[in-house]
Design a protein around this motif. Structure first.
Motif, short mmCIF file in Angstrom:
data_model
loop_
_atom_site.label_atom_id
_atom_site.label_comp_id
_atom_site.label_asym_id
_atom_site.label_seq_id
_atom_site.Cartn_x
_atom_site.Cartn_y
_atom_site.Cartn_z
N GLN A 156 0.83 -1.20 0.00
CA GLN A 156 0.00 0.00 0.00
C GLN A 156 0.87 1.26 0.00
OE1 GLN A 156 -3.14 0.00 2.94
NE2 GLN A 156 -3.51 -2.16 2.64
N LEU A 157 2.01 1.18 0.66
CA LEU A 157 2.93 2.30 0.71
C LEU A 157 3.67 2.46 -0.63
CD1 LEU A 157 4.49 4.51 2.33
CD2 LEU A 157 6.10 2.69 2.96
N ASP A 201 1.11 2.74 -3.73
CA ASP A 201 0.10 3.77 -3.51
C ASP A 201 -1.31 3.25 -3.78
OD1 ASP A 201 -0.63 6.29 -2.66
OD2 ASP A 201 -0.59 7.15 -4.68
N MET A 202 -1.55 2.03 -3.33
CA MET A 202 -2.87 1.41 -3.45
C MET A 202 -3.42 1.22 -2.05
SD MET A 202 -1.90 -1.52 -6.24
CE MET A 202 -3.40 -2.38 -5.96
N THR A 243 -4.47 2.60 1.90
CA THR A 243 -3.97 3.51 2.91
C THR A 243 -2.94 2.80 3.77
OG1 THR A 243 -6.14 4.55 2.99
CG2 THR A 243 -4.64 5.04 4.80
N PHE A 244 -1.68 3.21 3.64
CA PHE A 244 -0.62 2.65 4.47
C PHE A 244 -0.78 3.17 5.89
CE2 PHE A 244 3.50 3.27 6.52
CZ PHE A 244 3.95 1.96 6.56
#
Length: 124
Positions: free
Chosen positions: A85-86, A89-90, A92-93
């Motif tokens: 996710q980080l 960018d998919m 919310t990290f």
């Protein structure tokens, strides 16, 4: 008892997320103004990691190298999902998701270790 831990933590994580998280596709509309964010968003991740870890520990209840490698899978999946996710960018990290996953993974390992010690010293 292990199956109760697996199913119980999985169901509890799902219910918390379904009832309280407005990001869930299963959102039931329960309004919890005073519920802390960690309860709604991070605890389910920890419970799912716990459930998967206890499941694998129960499935492979031996003390050899293969068992230890299999035992790392829940932690690896939890961490890689969050880190993806980080990086990609998919989603919310959230660093707290990583923290909860690690804590609940360690809790599952500790619980299984205590059960092993109890069996060893009670039954020989």
């Amino acid at each position: 008892i292990s199956i109760i831990k697996v199913i119980g933590s999985l169901v509890l994580g799902f219910l918390i997320y379904a009832c309280f998280s407005d990001k869930s596709i299963f959102y039931l509309g329960v309004n919890m103004h005073y519920a802390p964010d960690w309860l709604v968003y991070n605890l389910p991740d920890g419970l799912w990691t716990y459930s998967m870890t206890v499941f694998i520990l129960t499935l492979w209840d031996k003390h050899d190298l293969n068992n230890y490698i299999w035992n790392l899978i829940p932690l690896f999946l939890s961490l890689s999902y969050e880190l993806s996710q980080l990086i990609l960018d998919m989603g919310t990290f959230d660093l707290c998701d990583i923290l909860f996953s690690v804590i609940f993974y360690c809790l599952a390992i500790r619980t299984k270790f205590n059960t092993f010690l109890h069996k060893k010293y009670t039954y020989g």
